[in-house]
Scaffold this motif. Structure first.
Motif, short mmCIF file in Angstrom:
data_model
loop_
_atom_site.label_atom_id
_atom_site.label_comp_id
_atom_site.label_asym_id
_atom_site.label_seq_id
_atom_site.Cartn_x
_atom_site.Cartn_y
_atom_site.Cartn_z
N ARG A 87 0.82 -1.21 0.00
CA ARG A 87 0.00 0.00 0.00
C ARG A 87 0.85 1.26 0.00
O ARG A 87 0.43 2.31 -0.50
N LYS A 88 2.07 1.15 0.56
CA LYS A 88 2.96 2.31 0.62
C LYS A 88 3.74 2.52 -0.67
O LYS A 88 4.20 3.64 -0.95
N ILE A 89 3.95 1.45 -1.45
CA ILE A 89 4.83 1.57 -2.63
C ILE A 89 4.11 1.30 -3.95
O ILE A 89 4.74 1.32 -5.01
N LYS A 90 2.79 1.08 -3.92
CA LYS A 90 2.08 0.68 -5.13
C LYS A 90 2.10 1.76 -6.21
O LYS A 90 1.92 1.46 -7.40
N HIS A 91 2.30 3.02 -5.82
CA HIS A 91 2.35 4.10 -6.80
C HIS A 91 3.70 4.18 -7.51
O HIS A 91 3.83 4.90 -8.52
N LEU A 92 4.69 3.46 -7.03
CA LEU A 92 6.02 3.48 -7.63
C LEU A 92 6.08 2.49 -8.79
O LEU A 92 5.48 1.43 -8.76
N ASN A 93 6.84 2.84 -9.80
CA ASN A 93 6.97 1.97 -10.97
C ASN A 93 8.17 1.04 -10.77
O ASN A 93 9.24 1.23 -11.36
N ILE A 94 7.99 0.04 -9.94
CA ILE A 94 9.09 -0.88 -9.60
C ILE A 94 9.31 -1.88 -10.73
O ILE A 94 8.36 -2.46 -11.26
N ASP A 95 10.58 -2.06 -11.12
CA ASP A 95 10.92 -3.02 -12.17
C ASP A 95 11.40 -4.35 -11.61
O ASP A 95 11.23 -5.40 -12.23
N LEU A 96 12.03 -4.31 -10.44
CA LEU A 96 12.64 -5.50 -9.87
C LEU A 96 12.69 -5.38 -8.35
O LEU A 96 12.95 -4.30 -7.82
N ILE A 97 12.43 -6.48 -7.66
CA ILE A 97 12.49 -6.51 -6.20
C ILE A 97 13.64 -7.41 -5.77
O ILE A 97 13.80 -8.52 -6.30
N HIS A 98 14.44 -6.95 -4.84
CA HIS A 98 15.56 -7.75 -4.31
C HIS A 98 15.35 -7.97 -2.82
O HIS A 98 15.45 -7.03 -2.03
N GLY A 99 15.09 -9.21 -2.44
CA GLY A 99 15.03 -9.58 -1.03
C GLY A 99 16.42 -10.02 -0.59
O GLY A 99 16.96 -10.98 -1.12
N HIS A 100 16.99 -9.34 0.39
CA HIS A 100 18.40 -9.55 0.72
C HIS A 100 18.64 -10.69 1.72
O HIS A 100 19.74 -10.81 2.25
N LYS A 101 17.64 -11.48 2.01
CA LYS A 101 17.77 -12.79 2.65
C LYS A 101 16.57 -13.61 2.18
O LYS A 101 15.53 -13.05 1.81
N LEU A 102 16.67 -14.90 2.24
CA LEU A 102 15.58 -15.77 1.78
C LEU A 102 14.42 -15.80 2.75
O LEU A 102 13.27 -15.57 2.36
N THR A 103 14.67 -16.08 4.03
CA THR A 103 13.62 -16.46 4.95
C THR A 103 12.91 -15.30 5.64
O THR A 103 12.08 -15.53 6.51
N CYS A 104 13.23 -14.10 5.28
CA CYS A 104 12.52 -12.94 5.83
C CYS A 104 12.26 -11.94 4.70
O CYS A 104 11.16 -11.83 4.18
N GLU A 105 13.29 -11.21 4.30
CA GLU A 105 13.16 -10.25 3.22
C GLU A 105 12.69 -10.91 1.92
O GLU A 105 11.92 -10.34 1.15
#
Length: 384
Positions: A87-105
């Motif tokens: 809800r906070k970032i849906k207005h942004l035109n994100i191309d790629l998401i990087h989770g910097h750990k597997l089991t949380c991020e």
């Protein structure tokens, strides 16, 4: 390209512990290619629902989310947190998401990617990811799904691939590509090393509250065992921390009658620590559950041989190279044997590290190399 990074322990101005590993990567990437927009979701967990909060900071959004480390609540709390972030970032035109750990991020990246219909990539960090895979065993299949549906995997811990395959039903073939991505290390690469004949003592560096996890208690006992064998070993311990933990270390030193051999040197600058390493026979840090261990690379950068533990820290990056002594456990007999070997073979080790520099192996840990490697792979045509 708009890249959304999700990371815990990011320096966001809040009074939580942080590391600069990911911020160093982002800063260098922005210097190399200013046209990219790196947006950070910095997360910190609280078990108190009344402490949930969100605020802006220079690079993105700082979010304190609610979660209790209980397997049956974990999935729901992460899904709710992901929806809040969406809800906070849906207005942004994100191309790629990087989770910097597997089991949380990575879990948050998975949910967000589904909501905005964009690809996500993961970093795997051995210490926390293997810990959570064991602790939250109820969600092993879900963690495997998060892994298998990632477009790319970056292994920060080189050793963890085999370990993770033993913990989770992951399928490497389902991931488009995977690469090593070491933490950026602030090191010099001039190769100006002291010779073995100029080296006298050993060094280590810790935060006092971590001395048990870093194997310092066993290390002190091993030095006492060597003293009884007529092999004097001098160890300088650099670092700082609460008085309680300092006193516990001092008690160990006194208990084993090593007041002459083991010295607490206190906190020093990185430059001073590197100088001490460059004059040392070895950097002794038999740490367990170490995600990466930047201090090992710093030691190697000044030609200082290292002692490290198998399946933790930097294990896997130097498998075919002579950099010091790799041990399998913290058993006193194994520690004493490793220190003896470093003592006996110090000249050979120093020569091997000189060759390591001449062949530019440590370049792979420099800021420009790591960031260029990262940008090259995230800008693969797959994301166009």
């Amino acid at each position: 390209m708009n890249i959304l990074h999700i990371h815990q322990d990011y320096p966001d101005g809040r009074p939580y512990p942080f590391t600069k590993a990911v911020s160093n990567l982002i800063d260098t990437c922005q210097q190399i290619d200013p046209t990219d927009n790196h947006i950070v979701i910095s997360i910190n967990r609280t078990s108190n629902p009344f402490k949930v909060s969100v605020k802006d900071f220079e690079q993105g959004l700082s979010f304190v989310y609610w979660a209790i480390p209980l397997p049956f609540i974990y999935y729901l709390s992460m899904r709710l947190s992901a929806y809040f972030i969406f809800r906070k970032i849906k207005h942004l035109n994100i191309d790629l998401i990087h989770g910097h750990k597997l089991t949380c991020e990575g879990v948050l990246a998975y949910f967000l990617a589904k909501q905005i219909n964009k690809p996500y990539i993961l970093s795997i960090r051995g210490g926390s990811d293997t810990h959570n895979a064991k602790r939250l065993s109820l969600h092993k299949k879900f963690f495997a799904k998060v892994f298998n549906e990632a477009t790319q995997i970056f292994w920060v811990s080189a050793w963890v691939k085999k370990t993770l395959q033993g913990l989770l039903p992951i399928e490497l073939s389902k991931v488009s590509s995977s690469y090593l991505l070491p933490n950026i290390c602030n090191i010099g690469l001039d190769g100006n090393h002291h010779g073995a004949e100029q080296r006298k003592n050993y060094v280590t560096a810790i935060s006092y509250h971590q001395y048990k996890r870093k194997g310092i208690a066993e290390l002190i006992e091993a030095i006492a065992a060597l003293k009884q064998q007529g092999i004097p070993i001098e160890l300088d311990i650099y670092g700082s921390g609460d008085l309680r933990y300092k006193q516990e270390i001092e008690h160990l030193i006194t208990q084993f009658q090593l007041q002459t051999e083991v010295n607490l040197k206190g906190q020093v600058t990185q430059k001073e620590l590197l100088l001490a390493m460059s004059k040392s026979k070895g950097f002794l840090l038999p740490a367990i559950n170490e995600t990466f261990g930047m201090a090992y690379i710093e030691a190697l950068s000044v030609g200082c041989p290292i002692m490290y533990v198998e399946n933790t820290g930097i294990d896997g990056y130097f498998d075919k190279l002579l950099v010091g002594e790799k041990i399998r456990s913290l058993q006193i007999a194994e520690l004493t044997k490793a220190i003896k070997n470093m003592n006996t073979n110090n000249s050979i080790l120093c020569d091997a590290l000189k060759k390591l520099h001449e062949e530019h192996h440590l370049t792979h840990f420099s800021s420009s190399h790591v960031a260029k490697h990262y940008l090259k792979h995230i800008k693969h045509p797959h994301y166009a």
